[in-house]
Design an enzyme around this catalytic site. Structure first.
Site, PDB file in Angstrom:
ATOM      1  N   ARG A 260       0.832  -1.207   0.000  1.00  0.00           N
ATOM      2  CA  ARG A 260       0.000   0.000   0.000  1.00  0.00           C
ATOM      3  C   ARG A 260       0.862   1.251   0.000  1.00  0.00           C
ATOM      4  O   ARG A 260       1.848   1.334   0.723  1.00  0.00           O
ATOM      5  CB  ARG A 260      -0.903   0.007   1.244  1.00  0.00           C
ATOM      6  CG  ARG A 260      -1.842  -1.182   1.274  1.00  0.00           C
ATOM      7  CD  ARG A 260      -2.766  -1.140   2.453  1.00  0.00           C
ATOM      8  NE  ARG A 260      -3.610  -2.341   2.448  1.00  0.00           N
ATOM      9  CZ  ARG A 260      -4.515  -2.637   3.365  1.00  0.00           C
ATOM     10  NH1 ARG A 260      -4.710  -1.804   4.376  1.00  0.00           N
ATOM     11  NH2 ARG A 260      -5.233  -3.727   3.286  1.00  0.00           N
ATOM     12  N   ARG A 275       2.529   0.933  10.317  1.00  0.00           N
ATOM     13  CA  ARG A 275       2.107   1.325   8.975  1.00  0.00           C
ATOM     14  C   ARG A 275       3.266   1.139   7.996  1.00  0.00           C
ATOM     15  O   ARG A 275       4.187   1.951   7.966  1.00  0.00           O
ATOM     16  CB  ARG A 275       1.628   2.780   8.986  1.00  0.00           C
ATOM     17  CG  ARG A 275       0.844   3.210   7.760  1.00  0.00           C
ATOM     18  CD  ARG A 275       0.319   4.621   7.925  1.00  0.00           C
ATOM     19  NE  ARG A 275      -0.617   4.744   9.034  1.00  0.00           N
ATOM     20  CZ  ARG A 275      -1.920   4.481   8.947  1.00  0.00           C
ATOM     21  NH1 ARG A 275      -2.442   4.140   7.802  1.00  0.00           N
ATOM     22  NH2 ARG A 275      -2.691   4.594  10.009  1.00  0.00           N
ATOM     23  N   GLU A 347      -6.174  -1.188  15.365  1.00  0.00           N
ATOM     24  CA  GLU A 347      -6.820  -2.113  14.432  1.00  0.00           C
ATOM     25  C   GLU A 347      -5.853  -3.229  14.015  1.00  0.00           C
ATOM     26  O   GLU A 347      -4.714  -2.976  13.632  1.00  0.00           O
ATOM     27  CB  GLU A 347      -7.264  -1.336  13.191  1.00  0.00           C
ATOM     28  CG  GLU A 347      -7.884  -2.226  12.136  1.00  0.00           C
ATOM     29  CD  GLU A 347      -8.092  -1.482  10.807  1.00  0.00           C
ATOM     30  OE1 GLU A 347      -8.178  -0.236  10.844  1.00  0.00           O
ATOM     31  OE2 GLU A 347      -8.146  -2.150   9.777  1.00  0.00           O
ATOM     32  N   SER A 350     -10.172  -6.149  10.096  1.00  0.00           N
ATOM     33  CA  SER A 350     -11.338  -5.406   9.664  1.00  0.00           C
ATOM     34  C   SER A 350     -12.219  -6.398   8.918  1.00  0.00           C
ATOM     35  O   SER A 350     -11.796  -6.952   7.906  1.00  0.00           O
ATOM     36  CB  SER A 350     -10.877  -4.279   8.740  1.00  0.00           C
ATOM     37  OG  SER A 350     -11.871  -3.311   8.610  1.00  0.00           O
ATOM     38  N   ARG A 389       1.212  -6.596  12.522  1.00  0.00           N
ATOM     39  CA  ARG A 389       0.624  -5.975  13.716  1.00  0.00           C
ATOM     40  C   ARG A 389       0.454  -7.001  14.841  1.00  0.00           C
ATOM     41  O   ARG A 389       0.528  -6.647  16.017  1.00  0.00           O
ATOM     42  CB  ARG A 389      -0.717  -5.306  13.376  1.00  0.00           C
ATOM     43  CG  ARG A 389      -0.510  -4.041  12.549  1.00  0.00           C
ATOM     44  CD  ARG A 389      -1.778  -3.222  12.382  1.00  0.00           C
ATOM     45  NE  ARG A 389      -1.505  -2.011  11.611  1.00  0.00           N
ATOM     46  CZ  ARG A 389      -2.409  -1.086  11.312  1.00  0.00           C
ATOM     47  NH1 ARG A 389      -3.676  -1.231  11.728  1.00  0.00           N
ATOM     48  NH2 ARG A 389      -2.080  -0.027  10.611  1.00  0.00           N
TER      49      ARG A 389
END
Length: 424
Positions: A260, A275, A347, A350, A389
């Site tokens: 990403r 991130r 998070e 999701s 994560r």
RNA sequence: GGAGAGGUGACCGAGCGGUUGAAGGUGCUCGCCUGGAAAGCGUGUGUAGUGCAAGCUACCGAGGGUUCGAAUCCCUCCCUCUCCGCCA
């Protein structure tokens, strides 16, 4: 993509519902193009019918000199048809462009809200450890143990890339294997290992394109993109297919790296693993009949939570409000893991129900019963879990005062029996 | 990279430029037959757009072209397979 007929007949309603997400649709353009398309289509079809009828007649006539006039006239008609088809093509293109950039309608149970502050906490699980010292952040733990190397990740590629080393690399691999084994063996998902690059059609099918091209890495040469999530290749497995009702639900799990650009998040989460431009993820994807999608989302969410429960990592589940759900989603539950090093829940998964939004874009249908008309399936997916994560959550939650990190019980078999990461 | 073959409905597989949305077969549906089943016989069986509807239109890998008319002819591209070369 929304159903064009529904939109045509319920523009006001659609507008109201989309407004709860904070997005407006272009009512005037849509209506005008839709009407123009149908007019052109009517004209073109009438002419084509005429052409087909007369051409068949010409075919049956042995002596072509008898139909000279007709042939001349049809030549004319053909030109008109070509012209109309061209107008139709551009009109259609514009209409599609509008349709492809309208987000999904929120689920009726999706909490209405104006920002992420209006998300609703659903439940919490696990108990947060007490520390006799200030818990350290994973980037410090990782560097001290010499298992994460942010400096060299930056040297090799750039910002937001990390080099994993020794027990760190192994821990990442252990997590991937643990998650895949859990989902395939206990939750009965079928494992997939898809391509990590996909074409434009696939990206459009799940909703990344045409609107979010800026977030994607595009490769030089062929028109391919690096996948931002396994959702893209795995959902598109059944693009342009008609599934048998007995096949459903189809449940797939896949490990892939995800790429990403993180455009628009400059300066946020610059330290550590939170991130990254490249991260690993194990994804869960389901294709289900419409009546089951709410229920199947609950199941998928439970499957994702199960990973954290076995790893004994505290988390909370949040029901995202209308302003915070993604473009393609009708409803989304986020799982947020506790990070003592930062004193927040972040998070880690999701889980969303897309209903027929992706299925319509990707033409994934099924036949409810023999002889019945085809219908779109509902697609559901969620992370099960984001691996990077998860690793950082383990470092922070399992850290010890002496700087070592205890390996969660369920991972020890995947770590060659290692019980504790102690560094050099 | 070089040489060749091919892409047709759920699947296999025909298809002279004109009544082919597409033969035939397999699978599946329903019916007959049977104590029940198998076999056999008969019947039906694509997707989508548009229209109140009858209907009409589109689709034989994708996109162009030739023609009154293209699954059938021409061009470009994509994909699959075989052989050779190279390579993890």
């Amino acid at each position: 993509m929304l159903d064009i007929k529904f939109l045509r007949d319920n523009l006001e309603l659609a507008q109201q519902q989309l407004a709860t997400r904070g997005s407006a649709i272009n009512l005037a353009d849509f209506q005008q193009l839709d009407q123009r398309r149908r007019e052109l289509l009517g004209k073109a079809d009438t002419l084509k019918a005429e052409k087909n009828r007369v051409s068949a007649l010409i075919g049956k006539t042995k002596d072509k000199s008898l139909v000279k006039d007709e042939i001349g006239r049809m030549k004319e008609v053909s030109t008109q048809i070509k012209d109309l088809d061209e107008q139709l093509r551009t009109t259609n293109e514009k209409l599609q462009n509008i349709l492809l950039t309208i987000p999904n309608l929120p689920h009726e149970n999706c909490p209405v809200g104006l920002s992420e502050d209006d998300n609703v906490k659903v439940r919490t699980w696990g108990s947060i450890r007490e520390y006799s010292y200030t818990p350290r952040a994973h980037w410090d733990i990782g560097e001290e143990l010499d298992i994460l190397d942010f400096e060299r990740g930056g040297k090799l590629t750039g910002a937001r890339f990390t080099l994993y080393k020794g027990a760190g690399a192994r821990l990442e691999r252990a997590l991937i294997n643990f998650m895949l084994d859990l989902h395939t063996e206990q939750h009965k998902y079928v494992e997939m290992l898809p391509p990590f690059m996909v074409n434009r059609d696939s990206m459009t099918g799940t909703g990344q394109l045409p609107k979010f091209e800026d977030d994607l890495f595009h490769v030089e040469g062929p028109d391919y993109f690096l996948i931002p999530t396994a959702e893209v290749p795995v959902t598109n497995i059944h693009r342009d297919e008609i599934l048998a009702a007995e096949q459903l639900p189809l449940c797939y799990t896949a490990y892939t790296p995800c790429f990403r650009k993180e455009a628009g998040s400059h300066g946020r989460d610059t330290r550590g693993l939170i991130r990254q431009h490249q991260f690993n993820k194990v994804e869960l994807v389901k294709f289900v009949v419409p009546e089951e999608s709410d229920h199947e989302l609950d199941n998928l969410l439970a499957n994702a939570e199960h990973v954290l429960q076995l790893l004994e990592l505290p988390y909370q589940v949040v029901d995202l409000c209308t302003a915070d759900i993604g473009f393609s989603a009708t409803r989304t539950f986020d799982i947020e893991v506790w990070l003592p090093g930062q004193n927040v829940y972040r998070e880690i998964s999701s889980c969303s129900n897309f209903r027929d939004f992706q299925a319509r874009r990707a033409a994934i249908r099924y036949r409810p019963e023999e002889g019945a008309k085809t219908e779109y399936v509902h697609t559901i997916n969620g992370s099960g879990l984001a691996v990077g994560r998860t690793l950082l959550a383990i470092l922070e939650n399992y850290q010890q005062e002496d700087g070592s990190v205890v390996v969660p019980k369920v991972l020890q078999p995947y770590m060659g029996g290692l019980e504790r990461i102690t560094g050099k």
